[in-house]
Write an enzyme that holds these catalytic residues in place. Structure first.
Site, PDB file in Angstrom:
ATOM      1  N   TYR A  68       0.755  -1.489  -0.206  1.00 39.85           N
ATOM      2  CA  TYR A  68       0.473   0.381   0.242  1.00 39.85           C
ATOM      3  C   TYR A  68       0.955   1.234  -0.223  1.00 39.85           C
ATOM      4  O   TYR A  68       1.844   1.848  -0.673  1.00 39.85           O
ATOM      5  CB  TYR A  68      -1.141  -0.240   1.485  1.00 39.85           C
ATOM      6  CG  TYR A  68      -2.110   0.966   0.772  1.00 39.85           C
ATOM      7  CD1 TYR A  68      -2.933   0.757   0.300  1.00 39.85           C
ATOM      8  CD2 TYR A  68      -2.445   1.584   1.815  1.00 39.85           C
ATOM      9  CE1 TYR A  68      -4.334   1.239  -0.239  1.00 39.85           C
ATOM     10  CE2 TYR A  68      -3.516   2.467   1.842  1.00 39.85           C
ATOM     11  CZ  TYR A  68      -3.895   2.935   0.388  1.00 39.85           C
ATOM     12  OH  TYR A  68      -5.716   3.631   0.381  1.00 39.85           O
ATOM     13  N   LYS A 116     -20.307 -21.163  -9.665  1.00 35.71           N
ATOM     14  CA  LYS A 116     -18.941 -21.151 -10.761  1.00 35.71           C
ATOM     15  C   LYS A 116     -17.560 -20.875 -10.801  1.00 35.71           C
ATOM     16  O   LYS A 116     -16.848 -21.279 -11.280  1.00 35.71           O
ATOM     17  CB  LYS A 116     -19.961 -20.069 -11.510  1.00 35.71           C
ATOM     18  CG  LYS A 116     -19.693 -19.849 -13.605  1.00 35.71           C
ATOM     19  CD  LYS A 116     -19.449 -21.423 -14.008  1.00 35.71           C
ATOM     20  CE  LYS A 116     -19.655 -21.680 -15.517  1.00 35.71           C
ATOM     21  NZ  LYS A 116     -20.868 -20.464 -15.989  1.00 35.71           N
TER      22      LYS A 116
END
Length: 457
Positions: free
Chosen positions: A39, A94
């Site tokens: 970050y 999925k």
């Protein structure tokens, strides 16, 4: 059996934490230095690189290996319009399949919007996040407009799997079934029962593989789709017939070589099957119950090749044979779309694999089936690890040959070796998803999951 399966499925989704997928970090994060790279302030450097060249997003982020499964829940499995919340378990599933079969990271996104234009705008706005978009469980006819516009307006692979996944896998099955029956696509008469998204896309792909349009009859709930019927959609007009004397499904079935059903259960009768040409092929893909029961169909004649979408029968036409590997090949080649050559390449690669000897681990997972190319084995099994190293390169090559690959693969041998290491291996021979049609198999699955078998009472 249904009560047992229901209890096991609910417990599987609830424990040890709700759902089937989670996000995990791919970089070190245990020190202040790690976090300063992950970050602020280190993250600013890849941001600036991407600002100067947006294609570098594929170098510095997960976009090149990230697919979205996106649905509004309007046509979920065989359950219909159950809404985005109720459809989320399917989309999560999925996403899991993308990961375990092809190593593709996946977010499921459920959108509470039925208006096609608004849905398209939402998905387009999400486009910069993903390397590809798998549209799922969106009802016809809206799904046609949604997919067509998104493919045109985004520069990443977009595929509505309900249309093209079924088309690709069933096309592979068709090629093999006709070969076994001694027939050629260009010579057969074909009947399609159903005119929704999957039926239209299947018929288009079969046509591309040689089935002549004038030899195709399509029917819906009103009967045979004829050119003189008023109010036809553009998709139905595409396959409307003007052949004389064909008004009903029974009329159409006489002397037909191939039946493709994507409709409702029990619409096909033994009499219709017996009226077909010698050595027919029947794909009864209504979900969860086929257009005719398999036992009834097989008792009707002994020269039949029969396939369904069910895992408890031979010749299951299952979309998982295609979509993970199609997107893998598309992402790895930097394809800007999933086009017709890529779909055809996938269908032909899947068909070829069924001709090959089956690995022992796969045979052990299906001990009651004879997995040798023939009437009861026209497609590979979903857990066959060779699908990844065979289908994905075929798709990537087709993307390159058709000029839409922005990251051409230079060494296919090295690429196949890389894919081989991604493949999933069944360590103990109890592969999953497996057949859930016997108490013995349920017991094996429960043991694998560390779950007790619920009392059916």
């Amino acid at each position: 059996m249904d009560k047992i399966l229901r209890k096991m499925a609910l417990e599987y989704h609830r424990q040890p934490k709700p759902g089937k997928i989670e996000v995990v970090p791919t970089k070190p994060y245990n020190s202040p230095g790690d976090l300063s790279l992950a970050y602020s302030p280190g993250v600013a450097y890849p941001c600036l690189e991407i600002k100067d060249d947006t294609r570098k997003v594929y170098d510095y982020t997960n976009r090149g290996n990230l697919v979205a499964v996106i649905s509004n829940g309007t046509a979920v499995l065989g359950l219909g319009d159950i809404g985005p919340e109720a459809g989320k378990p399917v989309m999560e599933g999925k996403a899991l399949l993308f990961k375990i079969f092809a190593g593709i990271d996946c977010f499921d996104i459920e959108i509470n919007e039925k208006d096609p234009a608004k849905f398209i705008d939402i998905v387009k706005a999400l486009g910069p996040t993903f390397g590809g978009i798998n549209l799922e469980d969106i009802k016809a006819p809206e799904c046609f407009e949604i997919e067509t516009r998104l493919k045109k307006e985004l520069d990443i692979p977009v595929m509505h799997d309900d249309q093209h996944g079924t088309a690709i896998i069933s096309a592979a099955a068709m090629l093999n079934a006709l070969e076994i029956q001694g027939k050629k696509p260009e010579d057969i008469r074909m009947v399609v029962n159903g005119a929704g998204a999957a039926a239209i896309s299947c018929t288009r792909l079969y046509n591309a593989l040689g089935v002549r349009r004038e030899n195709i009859v399509m029917a819906d709930s009103k009967g045979v789709i004829r050119k003189d019927r008023p109010g036809l959609t553009a998709q139905k007009k595409e396959f409307a017939t003007d052949r004389e004397g064909i008004e009903t499904l029974a009329d159409a079935m006489k002397d037909a070589d191939l039946f493709l059903g994507l409709s409702v259960k029990d619409v096909l009768t033994p009499e219709m099957l017996r009226s077909m040409a010698p050595r027919p092929v029947v794909f009864a893909l209504a979900n969860p119950d086929p257009e005719i029961d398999r036992e009834l169909a097989m008792d009707s004649r002994d020269d039949l090749i029969f396939a369904t979408g069910r895992s408890d029968y031979p010749n299951q036409i299952n979309n998982v044979l295609g979509f993970p590997y199609i997107f893998r090949g598309a992402l790895d080649s930097g394809a800007s779309a999933i086009n017709e050559p890529m779909k055809l390449a996938a269908a032909k690669a899947i068909a070829r694999l069924a001709h090959e000897p089956v690995p022992e681990a796969i045979r052990n997972a299906y001990p009651e089936e004879n997995l040798v190319f023939g009437r009861d084995y026209i497609l590979p099994k979903p857990m066959d690890p060779r699908l990844l190293e065979i289908v994905s390169p075929a798709v990537a090559q087709a993307a390159m040959d058709s000029g839409i690959a922005r990251k051409p693969i230079e060494d296919f041998d090295a690429y196949r070796d890389h894919l081989r290491h991604l493949g999933q291996v069944c360590a103990d021979g109890v592969c999953y998803p497996v057949l859930l049609n016997t108490p013995k198999m349920l017991a094996k699955l429960a043991a694998r999951l560390g779950l007790p078998i619920p009392d059916p009472a």
